[in-house]
Design a protein around this motif. Structure first.
Motif, PDB file in Angstrom:
ATOM      1  N   GLN A 103      38.054  33.039  38.684  1.00 44.06           N
ATOM      2  CA  GLN A 103      38.136  33.754  37.410  1.00 44.06           C
ATOM      3  C   GLN A 103      36.912  34.732  37.004  1.00 44.06           C
ATOM      4  OE1 GLN A 103      36.862  31.155  33.839  1.00 44.06           O
ATOM      5  NE2 GLN A 103      38.129  29.787  35.173  1.00 44.06           N
ATOM      6  N   SER A 104      35.909  34.539  38.160  1.00 42.90           N
ATOM      7  CA  SER A 104      34.633  35.001  37.783  1.00 42.90           C
ATOM      8  C   SER A 104      33.982  36.080  38.787  1.00 42.90           C
ATOM      9  CB  SER A 104      33.518  34.143  37.710  1.00 42.90           C
ATOM     10  OG  SER A 104      33.201  33.678  39.065  1.00 42.90           O
ATOM     11  N   ASN A 105      33.044  36.754  38.289  1.00 47.15           N
ATOM     12  CA  ASN A 105      32.483  37.819  39.356  1.00 47.15           C
ATOM     13  C   ASN A 105      31.788  37.283  40.586  1.00 47.15           C
ATOM     14  OD1 ASN A 105      33.553  39.851  37.755  1.00 47.15           O
ATOM     15  ND2 ASN A 105      31.576  40.338  36.850  1.00 47.15           N
ATOM     16  N   LEU A 106      31.835  35.843  40.568  1.00 49.76           N
ATOM     17  CA  LEU A 106      31.293  35.096  41.777  1.00 49.76           C
ATOM     18  C   LEU A 106      32.571  34.801  42.688  1.00 49.76           C
ATOM     19  CD1 LEU A 106      28.178  32.838  41.007  1.00 49.76           C
ATOM     20  CD2 LEU A 106      28.585  34.407  42.986  1.00 49.76           C
ATOM     21  N   SER A 107      33.523  35.315  42.368  1.00 47.26           N
ATOM     22  CA  SER A 107      34.977  34.943  42.979  1.00 47.26           C
ATOM     23  C   SER A 107      34.926  34.929  44.606  1.00 47.26           C
ATOM     24  CB  SER A 107      36.109  35.801  42.529  1.00 47.26           C
ATOM     25  OG  SER A 107      35.664  37.162  42.712  1.00 47.26           O
ATOM     26  N   PRO A 108      33.884  35.840  45.211  1.00 44.78           N
ATOM     27  CA  PRO A 108      33.911  35.539  46.813  1.00 44.78           C
ATOM     28  C   PRO A 108      33.422  34.248  47.358  1.00 44.78           C
ATOM     29  CG  PRO A 108      33.231  37.682  46.019  1.00 44.78           C
ATOM     30  CD  PRO A 108      33.328  36.934  44.819  1.00 44.78           C
ATOM     31  N   CYS A 109      33.000  33.436  46.372  1.00 46.99           N
ATOM     32  CA  CYS A 109      32.524  32.133  46.717  1.00 46.99           C
ATOM     33  C   CYS A 109      33.803  31.169  47.161  1.00 46.99           C
ATOM     34  CB  CYS A 109      31.857  31.509  45.682  1.00 46.99           C
ATOM     35  SG  CYS A 109      30.190  32.234  45.345  1.00 46.99           S
ATOM     36  N   ASP A 110      34.983  31.590  46.748  1.00 51.53           N
ATOM     37  CA  ASP A 110      36.320  31.094  46.903  1.00 51.53           C
ATOM     38  C   ASP A 110      36.706  31.709  48.303  1.00 51.53           C
ATOM     39  OD1 ASP A 110      38.949  29.951  47.402  1.00 51.53           O
ATOM     40  OD2 ASP A 110      38.984  29.481  45.248  1.00 51.53           O
ATOM     41  N   PRO A 111      36.887  31.142  49.440  1.00 53.21           N
ATOM     42  CA  PRO A 111      37.455  31.956  50.641  1.00 53.21           C
ATOM     43  C   PRO A 111      38.765  32.730  50.372  1.00 53.21           C
ATOM     44  CG  PRO A 111      36.552  29.727  51.185  1.00 53.21           C
ATOM     45  CD  PRO A 111      36.233  29.797  49.767  1.00 53.21           C
ATOM     46  N   LEU A 112      39.495  31.904  49.333  1.00 53.65           N
ATOM     47  CA  LEU A 112      40.667  32.710  48.909  1.00 53.65           C
ATOM     48  C   LEU A 112      40.717  33.962  48.707  1.00 53.65           C
ATOM     49  CD1 LEU A 112      43.948  31.752  48.896  1.00 53.65           C
ATOM     50  CD2 LEU A 112      43.492  31.174  46.503  1.00 53.65           C
ATOM     51  N   PHE A 113      39.543  34.547  47.962  1.00 51.45           N
ATOM     52  CA  PHE A 113      39.019  35.816  47.592  1.00 51.45           C
ATOM     53  C   PHE A 113      39.436  36.897  48.585  1.00 51.45           C
ATOM     54  CE2 PHE A 113      36.289  39.492  47.688  1.00 51.45           C
ATOM     55  CZ  PHE A 113      36.444  40.047  46.137  1.00 51.45           C
ATOM     56  N   PHE A 114      38.990  36.451  49.755  1.00 53.99           N
ATOM     57  CA  PHE A 114      39.260  37.552  50.872  1.00 53.99           C
ATOM     58  C   PHE A 114      40.626  37.836  51.513  1.00 53.99           C
ATOM     59  CE2 PHE A 114      34.742  36.483  50.850  1.00 53.99           C
ATOM     60  CZ  PHE A 114      34.277  37.616  50.694  1.00 53.99           C
ATOM     61  N   LEU A 115      41.567  36.842  51.495  1.00 56.08           N
ATOM     62  CA  LEU A 115      43.023  36.770  51.641  1.00 56.08           C
ATOM     63  C   LEU A 115      43.662  37.674  50.380  1.00 56.08           C
ATOM     64  CD1 LEU A 115      41.863  34.566  53.529  1.00 56.08           C
ATOM     65  CD2 LEU A 115      44.208  33.507  53.332  1.00 56.08           C
ATOM     66  N   HIS A 116      43.234  37.392  49.207  1.00 53.07           N
ATOM     67  CA  HIS A 116      43.773  38.030  48.117  1.00 53.07           C
ATOM     68  C   HIS A 116      43.594  39.530  48.003  1.00 53.07           C
ATOM     69  CE1 HIS A 116      44.901  39.249  43.984  1.00 53.07           C
ATOM     70  NE2 HIS A 116      43.981  38.915  43.740  1.00 53.07           N
ATOM     71  N   HIS A 117      42.437  39.646  48.417  1.00 52.83           N
ATOM     72  CA  HIS A 117      42.046  41.255  48.565  1.00 52.83           C
ATOM     73  C   HIS A 117      42.455  41.644  49.800  1.00 52.83           C
ATOM     74  CE1 HIS A 117      40.018  42.723  45.009  1.00 52.83           C
ATOM     75  NE2 HIS A 117      39.685  41.372  44.775  1.00 52.83           N
ATOM     76  N   ALA A 118      42.735  41.207  50.913  1.00 47.57           N
ATOM     77  CA  ALA A 118      43.273  41.737  52.077  1.00 47.57           C
ATOM     78  C   ALA A 118      44.767  42.323  51.782  1.00 47.57           C
ATOM     79  CB  ALA A 118      43.283  40.814  53.154  1.00 47.57           C
ATOM     80  N   ASN A 119      45.243  41.524  50.797  1.00 47.31           N
ATOM     81  CA  ASN A 119      46.755  41.759  50.331  1.00 47.31           C
ATOM     82  C   ASN A 119      46.774  42.935  49.289  1.00 47.31           C
ATOM     83  OD1 ASN A 119      49.708  41.208  50.677  1.00 47.31           O
ATOM     84  ND2 ASN A 119      49.648  40.601  48.337  1.00 47.31           N
ATOM     85  N   ILE A 120      45.783  43.128  48.499  1.00 51.43           N
ATOM     86  CA  ILE A 120      45.630  44.366  47.552  1.00 51.43           C
ATOM     87  C   ILE A 120      45.225  45.234  48.509  1.00 51.43           C
ATOM     88  CG2 ILE A 120      43.971  45.428  45.869  1.00 51.43           C
ATOM     89  CD1 ILE A 120      45.824  43.281  44.857  1.00 51.43           C
ATOM     90  N   ASP A 121      44.230  45.327  49.403  1.00 44.08           N
ATOM     91  CA  ASP A 121      44.030  46.521  50.592  1.00 44.08           C
ATOM     92  C   ASP A 121      45.637  46.837  51.247  1.00 44.08           C
ATOM     93  OD1 ASP A 121      41.979  48.294  51.804  1.00 44.08           O
ATOM     94  OD2 ASP A 121      42.972  47.336  53.671  1.00 44.08           O
ATOM     95  N   ARG A 122      46.286  45.762  51.584  1.00 39.97           N
ATOM     96  CA  ARG A 122      47.650  46.030  52.208  1.00 39.97           C
ATOM     97  C   ARG A 122      48.465  46.916  51.577  1.00 39.97           C
ATOM     98  NH1 ARG A 122      52.589  44.414  52.363  1.00 39.97           N
ATOM     99  NH2 ARG A 122      52.117  42.880  50.669  1.00 39.97           N
ATOM    100  N   ILE A 123      48.468  46.623  50.134  1.00 42.83           N
ATOM    101  CA  ILE A 123      49.346  47.244  49.190  1.00 42.83           C
ATOM    102  C   ILE A 123      48.840  48.959  48.971  1.00 42.83           C
ATOM    103  CG2 ILE A 123      49.977  47.326  46.893  1.00 42.83           C
ATOM    104  CD1 ILE A 123      50.019  44.373  46.933  1.00 42.83           C
ATOM    105  N   TRP A 124      47.669  49.072  49.072  1.00 49.59           N
ATOM    106  CA  TRP A 124      47.117  50.466  48.851  1.00 49.59           C
ATOM    107  C   TRP A 124      47.677  50.970  50.573  1.00 49.59           C
ATOM    108  CZ3 TRP A 124      41.162  51.830  49.625  1.00 49.59           C
ATOM    109  CH2 TRP A 124      40.924  53.327  49.508  1.00 49.59           C
TER     110      TRP A 124
END
Length: 568
Positions: free
Chosen positions: A295-316
């Motif tokens: 929920q915060s701007n330190l979200s990359p401390c959770d490894p899930l961040f990169f899987l979430h953003h890989a999907n955002i990038d896939r949608i782009w």
């Protein structure tokens, strides 16, 4: 391309894979449009990002774990320390503007190269989490160091501050004047400002185990607003824009400002972050405020961040290939003028990203410190295993470069707020258009853009949009006229009105269907902005510590300033 080579700049390189459900309308000769990549079949990418639930995705997670363990064990002085890389996001990430997608592509891509190096897996590429097909945290992400509650992570805010306070002092002394100016835009004068923002008084951004992730193995799924935000119909609407700015979030003068949220960023991106980060909307509309890095701007401390953003990038990437196949622009318009000699494309490409680091944690070379370096997946030579959203990509490529017919726009007339509304607008599109838009799977898509003036810290309380629901009538998350909730992400301070774009065709179709087979299309649209609350979607006046605006700082409440309905 080796794992530590400099990415090449090239055009978009992804073949289309499935049929288009519905293409946009007529097209005219291209004028002042952004560039479109070549329609020639591209060479096969060196790396492929797979669905996390595939055998290849599960294999990649093992390499990911190996790299995480190494990064967590590095001293805080090492720029490849796990938290050091996350802090890049904290001090520089753009949200709510047209650099959102490209900055995160660069951040994830550069970090992927480091994981590849530290894991000693030359084939590593981030798996993506397709939350449309699998709307829950993957079970594997609760295993070992893939879970930020693991004992290998820093166990308290005091321990974090003691490790990183001296390191940040040293880091600040190395900053260039340009980097200092970027930080000043965010109100970061010196390290104490950053530590204040991370701590409980300014944030919170740091969440110690066992509260580092809101989602749990016993409760890995989403609340109703997040399920709505990741649904296939919302994804199709997010992919429907035929212009880069409408897809990627609105223009801004610089990447540290918030202007507004397109459907993709405002719905699946923001909602998944907050839900996994512990902000949970209950069936009665009340909100439970839990904890979690996401929920915060330190979200990359959770490894899930990169899987979430890989999907955002896939949608782009899906949207880009859809645009290529239709012959439509894939980037901002190349439109220099007397007022703006640079034009949108050059201005977007030259935006400085000054905090990126290379595979070894050293400052990225100048060529990788601007947005244009990451406009293509070719920057890191990867592609994606097909996933949700591929249905919008036509099978055949258009041979011509063309500009899509402009979307029709209808400005709403603001009305006095009612007993359960923060704002109301009446919009009257042509009857024939409403008849098309209210048919299930009809050819016309309606998107409503609401301009809202928010209090500075309006982060944890969701606003909701409802359409054609009478004032005073009970509304729930299951009501036919419920559209979506509007969520901020992170702890960005809001200092000016911002926009939220939401799709309204499906709720209108539900309302029409509820009236029976012979129900007529509506003659007008009534769009209301309301607060979530325990009695349906009524105003919620009770502030919650650390999540709502401090009523001692401001008595402001959200105000609806404008509504525009766009028809594609």
């Amino acid at each position: 391309m080796t794992r530590d080579s400099t990415p090449a700049e090239a055009g978009f390189s992804m073949p289309s894979r499935r049929a288009l459900l519905a293409a946009g309308g007529a097209a005219a000769a291209l004028a002042a449009a952004g560039p479109v990549a070549s329609a020639a079949p591209p060479a096969k990418a060196r790396w492929r990002r797979y669905n996390v639930n595939s055998p290849e995705g599960m294999k990649a997670l093992e390499s990911y774990k190996k790299a995480i363990r190494k990064m967590l064990a590095l001293p805080a002085t090492d720029p490849n320390n796990w938290y050091r890389r996350a802090l890049i996001h904290t001090i520089d990430c753009p949200h709510g503007n047209w650099w959102f997608v490209v900055w995160h592509r660069g951040f994830v891509g550069l970090f992927e190269q480091t994981v590849r190096l530290l894991s000693e897996d030359p084939d590593f590429a981030f798996p993506y989490w397709d939350w449309t097909a699998d709307p829950k945290v993957p079970a594997a992400m609760f295993d070992d160091v893939l879970n930020p509650n693991n004992s290998a992570y820093i166990q308290s805010l005091d321990a974090f501050n003691s490790q990183f306070g001296p390191v940040l002092d040293t880091f600040w002394k190395t900053l260039t004047s340009q980097q200092n100016q970027q930080l000043l835009i965010r109100g970061l004068r010196f390290p104490a400002d950053l530590l204040f923002d991370i701590g409980p008084q300014g944030g919170p951004m740091f969440f110690a185990p066992p509260n580092s992730r809101g989602s749990t193995p016993a409760k890995p799924g989403f609340d109703k607003p997040t399920s709505n935000a990741v649904s296939s119909w919302m994804l199709n609407e997010a992919l429907s824009p035929r212009d880069f700015i409408d897809f990627a979030s609105p223009k801004s003068n610089y990447h540290s400002s918030i202007t507004g949220f397109g459907v993709m960023e405002g719905q699946p991106h923001n909602k998944v972050h907050n839900c996994v980060g512990g902000i949970w909307t209950n069936p009665d509309g009340s909100i439970t405020y839990g904890d979690g890095f996401m929920q915060s701007n330190l979200s990359p401390c959770d490894p899930l961040f990169f899987l979430h953003h890989a999907n955002i990038d896939r949608i782009w990437d899906v949207w880009t290939r859809k645009q290529q196949a239709l012959g439509y622009p894939t980037l901002p318009a190349d439109n220099p003028s007397y007022v703006d000699p640079l034009g949108d494309l050059k201005r977007w490409r030259r935006e400085p990203f000054l905090f990126f680091v290379d595979v070894n944690g050293n400052p990225a070379p100048p060529a990788q410190q601007v947005a244009g370096a990451f406009e293509s997946t070719a920057a890191f030579d990867y592609d994606y295993q097909p996933g949700s959203g591929e249905n919008v990509v036509p099978k055949t490529l258009s041979g011509a470069l063309r500009r899509p017919a402009p979307a029709q726009a209808f400005v709403g007339r603001l009305q006095a707020p009612g007993s359960t509304s923060l704002g109301v607008a009446e919009v009257t599109p042509p009857p024939a258009l409403l008849a098309q838009a209210t048919r299930p799977e009809g050819p016309t898509s309606l998107l409503a853009t609401l301009t809202v003036d928010l209090p500075p810290f309006e982060h944890g309380t969701d606003l909701a949009v409802v359409v054609n629901t009478p004032e005073g009538e009970p509304v729930t998350l299951d009501s036919p006229g419920f559209v979506a909730t509007l969520s901020m992400f992170g702890r960005h301070i809001v200092t000016r009105p911002i926009t939220f774009t939401v799709p309204i065709s499906r709720p209108l179709a539900r309302l029409r269907a509820a009236g029976g087979a012979k129900a007529a299309a509506p003659s007008a649209l009534t769009i209301r902005l309301v607060r979530l609350g325990p009695s349906g979607l009524k105003a919620n006046t009770g502030p919650h510590a650390m999540h709502h605006a401090d009523t001692g700082a401001t008595q402001a409440t959200p105000q609806l300033l404008n509504v525009v309905v766009h028809a594609n």
